[in-house]
Design a protein around this motif. Structure first.
Motif, PDB file in Angstrom:
ATOM      1  N   TYR A   1      48.285  49.185  68.119  1.00 27.88           N
ATOM      2  CA  TYR A   1      48.749  50.510  67.683  1.00 27.88           C
ATOM      3  C   TYR A   1      50.259  50.488  67.532  1.00 27.88           C
ATOM      4  O   TYR A   1      50.995  50.468  68.522  1.00 27.88           O
TER       5      TYR A   1
ATOM      6  N   PRO B   1      46.206  51.059  63.316  1.00 24.37           N
ATOM      7  CA  PRO B   1      47.510  51.332  62.706  1.00 24.37           C
ATOM      8  C   PRO B   1      48.530  50.230  62.999  1.00 24.37           C
ATOM      9  O   PRO B   1      48.754  49.883  64.169  1.00 24.37           O
TER      10      PRO B   1
ATOM     11  N   THR C   1      50.747  55.959  55.799  1.00 24.43           N
ATOM     12  CA  THR C   1      51.580  57.138  56.077  1.00 24.43           C
ATOM     13  C   THR C   1      52.918  56.725  56.696  1.00 24.43           C
ATOM     14  O   THR C   1      53.168  55.537  56.916  1.00 24.43           O
ATOM     15  N   GLU C   2      53.771  57.703  56.950  1.00 20.50           N
ATOM     16  CA  GLU C   2      55.082  57.520  57.590  1.00 20.50           C
ATOM     17  C   GLU C   2      55.968  56.519  56.859  1.00 20.50           C
ATOM     18  O   GLU C   2      56.498  55.588  57.458  1.00 20.50           O
TER      19      GLU C   2
ATOM     20  N   ALA D   1      46.603  62.573  59.303  1.00 20.63           N
ATOM     21  CA  ALA D   1      45.649  61.860  58.442  1.00 20.63           C
ATOM     22  C   ALA D   1      44.320  61.615  59.174  1.00 20.63           C
ATOM     23  O   ALA D   1      43.246  61.752  58.591  1.00 20.63           O
TER      24      ALA D   1
ATOM     25  N   GLU E   1      52.179  62.259  62.052  1.00 21.77           N
ATOM     26  CA  GLU E   1      51.654  62.037  60.710  1.00 21.77           C
ATOM     27  C   GLU E   1      50.367  61.210  60.731  1.00 21.77           C
ATOM     28  O   GLU E   1      49.454  61.478  59.960  1.00 21.77           O
ATOM     29  N   TYR E   2      50.291  60.199  61.572  1.00 27.93           N
ATOM     30  CA  TYR E   2      49.040  59.443  61.628  1.00 27.93           C
ATOM     31  C   TYR E   2      47.914  60.355  62.109  1.00 27.93           C
ATOM     32  O   TYR E   2      46.794  60.308  61.606  1.00 27.93           O
TER      33      TYR E   2
ATOM     34  N   LYS F   1      51.779  50.996  71.249  1.00 24.12           N
ATOM     35  CA  LYS F   1      50.920  51.242  72.412  1.00 24.12           C
ATOM     36  C   LYS F   1      50.906  49.983  73.264  1.00 24.12           C
ATOM     37  O   LYS F   1      50.490  48.917  72.813  1.00 24.12           O
TER      38      LYS F   1
ATOM     39  N   GLU G   1      57.572  59.381  71.062  1.00 23.69           N
ATOM     40  CA  GLU G   1      57.226  59.514  69.654  1.00 23.69           C
ATOM     41  C   GLU G   1      58.447  59.778  68.779  1.00 23.69           C
ATOM     42  O   GLU G   1      59.512  60.124  69.265  1.00 23.69           O
TER      43      GLU G   1
ATOM     44  N   ASP H   1      41.348  57.707  68.694  1.00 24.78           N
ATOM     45  CA  ASP H   1      41.700  57.022  67.444  1.00 24.78           C
ATOM     46  C   ASP H   1      40.501  56.746  66.547  1.00 24.78           C
ATOM     47  O   ASP H   1      40.605  55.965  65.589  1.00 24.78           O
TER      48      ASP H   1
ATOM     49  N   LEU I   1      52.369  54.818  75.101  1.00 22.18           N
ATOM     50  CA  LEU I   1      53.101  54.836  73.837  1.00 22.18           C
ATOM     51  C   LEU I   1      54.595  54.725  74.123  1.00 22.18           C
ATOM     52  O   LEU I   1      55.185  55.624  74.725  1.00 22.18           O
TER      53      LEU I   1
ATOM     54  N   ASP J   1      46.364  51.773  58.543  1.00 26.53           N
ATOM     55  CA  ASP J   1      45.257  51.219  59.333  1.00 26.53           C
ATOM     56  C   ASP J   1      44.253  50.492  58.439  1.00 26.53           C
ATOM     57  O   ASP J   1      43.077  50.400  58.743  1.00 26.53           O
TER      58      ASP J   1
ATOM     59  N   VAL K   1      53.084  52.721  65.268  1.00 30.36           N
ATOM     60  CA  VAL K   1      53.258  53.837  64.335  1.00 30.36           C
ATOM     61  C   VAL K   1      54.733  54.206  64.219  1.00 30.36           C
ATOM     62  O   VAL K   1      55.581  53.714  64.980  1.00 30.36           O
ATOM     63  N   SER K   2      55.023  55.095  63.273  1.00 29.66           N
ATOM     64  CA  SER K   2      56.341  55.739  63.114  1.00 29.66           C
ATOM     65  C   SER K   2      57.504  54.766  62.936  1.00 29.66           C
ATOM     66  O   SER K   2      58.519  54.870  63.627  1.00 29.66           O
TER      67      SER K   2
ATOM     68  N   LYS L   1      47.599  67.071  65.352  1.00 30.01           N
ATOM     69  CA  LYS L   1      47.644  67.396  66.784  1.00 30.01           C
ATOM     70  C   LYS L   1      48.363  68.720  67.029  1.00 30.01           C
ATOM     71  O   LYS L   1      48.822  68.997  68.132  1.00 30.01           O
TER      72      LYS L   1
ATOM     73  N   GLY M   1      50.386  59.807  70.166  1.00 26.98           N
ATOM     74  CA  GLY M   1      50.596  59.101  68.909  1.00 26.98           C
ATOM     75  C   GLY M   1      51.363  59.914  67.892  1.00 26.98           C
ATOM     76  O   GLY M   1      51.853  60.998  68.183  1.00 26.98           O
ATOM     77  N   SER M   2      51.467  59.363  66.689  1.00 23.96           N
ATOM     78  CA  SER M   2      52.392  59.961  65.732  1.00 23.96           C
ATOM     79  C   SER M   2      51.808  61.205  65.086  1.00 23.96           C
ATOM     80  O   SER M   2      50.611  61.311  64.845  1.00 23.96           O
TER      81      SER M   2
ATOM     82  N   ARG N   1      40.422  62.730  58.313  1.00 22.62           N
ATOM     83  CA  ARG N   1      39.315  61.767  58.279  1.00 22.62           C
ATOM     84  C   ARG N   1      38.157  62.259  59.166  1.00 22.62           C
ATOM     85  O   ARG N   1      36.993  62.087  58.816  1.00 22.62           O
TER      86      ARG N   1
END
Lengths: 431, 177
Positions: free
Chosen positions: A331, A310, A289-290, B121, B117-118, A349, A376, B77, A354, A305, A333-334, B151, B114-115, B125
């Motif tokens: 971790y 991730p 993703t992203e 997904a 978009e993650y 992370k 974020e 997570d 974060l 992931d 992301v983005s 979220k 956290g993100s 799941r």
């Protein structure tokens, strides 16, 4: 008063830099510190514009705040020195205050209701003009003119392109409503593009800034829309059984990389901007993703992931093997490319927190840019000198800008509500 | 005051009625009196007959019945289902597969960290993880659908582990029973 406050802010910035320096060496070999010593800030004074108090906008404040935010300037208190637009000018007094450059200007109403804005940027040491300009604009354009002046000063003093005359997009959750908003790069002049009771996510700008792609839940699940900012019209990008999300425009603006989620797998696809021509890019059963295109369009970075946690990967935008780029944490992301394609901003992370982090692609070195817990959605300014992101450490999300050199950190104009998913758009025409 | 007592009565009736077996057969006729084993059953006569009948159908209100639990919670997570939640999912699976008209939406959610978009997904799941257990328990996939809110729809609004733990979950939402 105001300038006394800015003086204190300067001290805070220094302390923050030192903290980053300490923290940098603490958590990993590949993480480097931000070296405050190697960065020189240009000392500049911006005098209040003549007749500014009678104009609708505080010109010198808008310009000073812009210059402060990018981390390249040290703002000198302009009080106590006169600011004439013509010679003789008090260069000795500015020199005594430590200013290398000095901006002076005036803003006067015209009989037709417009304003005449003029400014001159002076070299204090050479006692000569670096640049100057005059604008005749409607009252509604005065803030834009101030940002354009800040860009001219920035470009003259650094040789790089500016970034202040640009827009940002973000999502605001307030009460029962989600709104997609567009504002000036300093957070002012916000206006609503879309208002709905269902979540809005992940706005991104088309390369020329005329359109926004975003994810809306108004049909009960995640669906991508593309909306023109000129006409306000929008269209749904394809119709899919599962979720569609995380849109990213290609540099030519004609297609997008998107994420489709069916079952427990989220995969990258390319699609034309009219919703035709869907083609798969990845096919693992993990979460991919992203996505974000490199500035040359040749590659795509994304979060996956597939290895258990991730991490950030890079693959050719035509498809092919994905190469993992991050190994120094559990971790990441983005990811977002810097405009020169040399760095990646992401959220990492660190000890459970974060934090906005910059990754140098060539060296693999990382710079953790904040001491926060809930950073974020980073995105670079059009010239790469600033990174906009959201932070929720104090509850509702706020917009924060850090300079890429780590020297300046600014919380943007407060908006009532919970601010999320900011995205910095392209530079608007400055000429 | 009168309203309040009527409500308490109804509640007592509910609790008592839930002891009956939640089968489709039970749904078509009043619950057998012998199933109302709790002392409170003596008061059911005071409630209107229609209420008695309706509540006899509803095992979802009985805190002692796993069917009353509508949320499955996850670790940070993670999307694997912890063993303590298996009986809840299995109870729902049994109900759904024995009620062909039942249709359930499994709604995956994440905490605010956290993100965006993650987490979107990851929420899917988490919904699919519950769906897979139900399907393994014999629920036809046509009776199930999944959705992720990522979220975006937190149940608990705090910014601490207690709130986050509440928000890492899959809700079992009956669109029809």
């Amino acid at each position: 008063m105001k300038w006394a406050r800015q003086g204190k802010a300067g001290i805070r910035l220094f302390i923050m830099t030192v903290m980053v320096l300490f923290a940098g060496s603490a958590w990993a070999d590949l993480t480097i510190s931000i070296s405050g010593g190697s960065v020189t800030q240009i000392p500049i004074a911006v005098s209040p514009f003549a007749n500014q108090a009678a104009s609708p906008q505080p010109f010198s404040d808008i310009i000073s705040n812009d210059l402060m935010r990018c981390g390249m300037f040290r703002l000198i208190d302009p009080s106590g020195v006169s600011a004439p637009m013509v010679q003789p000018m008090p260069f000795d007094a500015w020199h005594a205050k430590g200013a290398d450059a000095w901006a002076v200007g005036a803003v006067y109403p015209q009989p037709d209701g417009d304003f005449s804005v003029s400014f001159r940027l002076m070299d204090v040491n050479k006692q000569s003009q670096i640049t100057g300009y005059q604008f005749n604009v409607a009252p509604s354009q005065l803030r834009e003119v101030a940002h354009r002046i800040a860009d001219m000063i920035y470009e003259s003093m650094t040789g790089d392109g500016g970034a202040f005359n640009s827009r940002i997009a973000f999502v605001n959750r307030a009460g029962h409503y989600f709104t997609l908003q567009v504002a000036d790069s300093d957070g002012y002049n916000a206006h609503v593009i879309l208002r709905t009771r269902e979540p809005i996510l992940s706005p991104v700008w088309s390369p020329h800034g005329g359109r926004l792609a975003y994810v809306s839940f108004e049909h009960g699940k995640a669906v991508i829309y593309i909306q023109s900012l000129v006409t306000g019209k929008r269209h749904r990008l394809g119709r899919f059984r599962g979720l569609s999300s995380a849109p990213a425009f290609s540099p030519d603006g004609h297609h997008l990389c998107i994420v489709l989620t069916f079952g427990s797998a989220s995969r990258l696809y390319l699609i034309n901007d009219d919703g035709t021509g869907l083609r798969p890019l990845t096919n693992t059963d993990a979460i991919d993703t992203e996505p974000d295109f490199s500035p040359d369009g040749g590659s795509i970075i994304f979060t996956s992931d597939r290895a258990g946690s991730p991490q950030i990967y890079r693959m050719p935008s035509t498809g092919g093997e994905a190469v993992r780029m991050t190994f120094n944490g559990k971790y990441y992301v983005s990811p977002r490319f810097s405009p020169d394609g040399k760095n990646i901003a992401c959220i990492k992370k660190v000890n459970g927190q974060l934090r906005l982090t910059q990754l140098n692609i060539a060296t693999g070195q990382e710079q953790v840019m904040t001491q926060a817990s809930l950073d974020e959605s980073p995105s670079y300014s059009p010239n790469g000198k600033m990174i906009l992101f959201a932070n929720a450490d104090s509850g509702p999300g706020r917009l924060v800008v850090v300079s890429s050199n780590g020297l300046a950190r600014t919380v943007l104009q407060a908006h009532a509500g919970d601010i999320r998913d900011p995205a910095w758009g392209p530079l608007l025409s400055n000429k | 005051m009168i309203k309040k007592s009527a409500f308490s009565l109804l509640l007592v009736t509910l609790l008592a009625a839930c002891a009956s077996t939640p089968t489709k057969t039970a749904a078509t006729k009043p619950a057998p009196v012998e199933n109302m084993t709790q002392p409170a059953a003596a008061t059911t006569g005071a409630a209107p007959e229609s209420n008695t009948q309706a509540t006899a159908l509803n095992p979802f209100m009985d805190p002692n019945n796993p069917l009353s639990k509508m949320s499955i919670y996850f670790d940070t997570d993670k999307s694997h289902i912890k063993s303590q939640y298996m009986p809840i999912i299995s109870a729902h699976a049994q109900y759904i597969s024995s009620h062909p008209s039942a249709h359930v939406r499994l709604e995956g959610n994440c905490d605010e960290r956290g993100s965006t978009e993650y987490n979107l997904a990851l929420g899917e799941r988490r919904a699919v993880a519950v769906e897979k257990v139900m399907e393994a328990d014999g629920v036809p996939s046509s009776q199930l659908e999944t959705i992720s809110y990522g979220k975006e729809k937190p149940k608990a609004l705090g910014h601490n582990e207690a709130a986050w733990a509440q928000n890492r979950r899959t809700d079992i939402d009956y669109l029809s029973k």
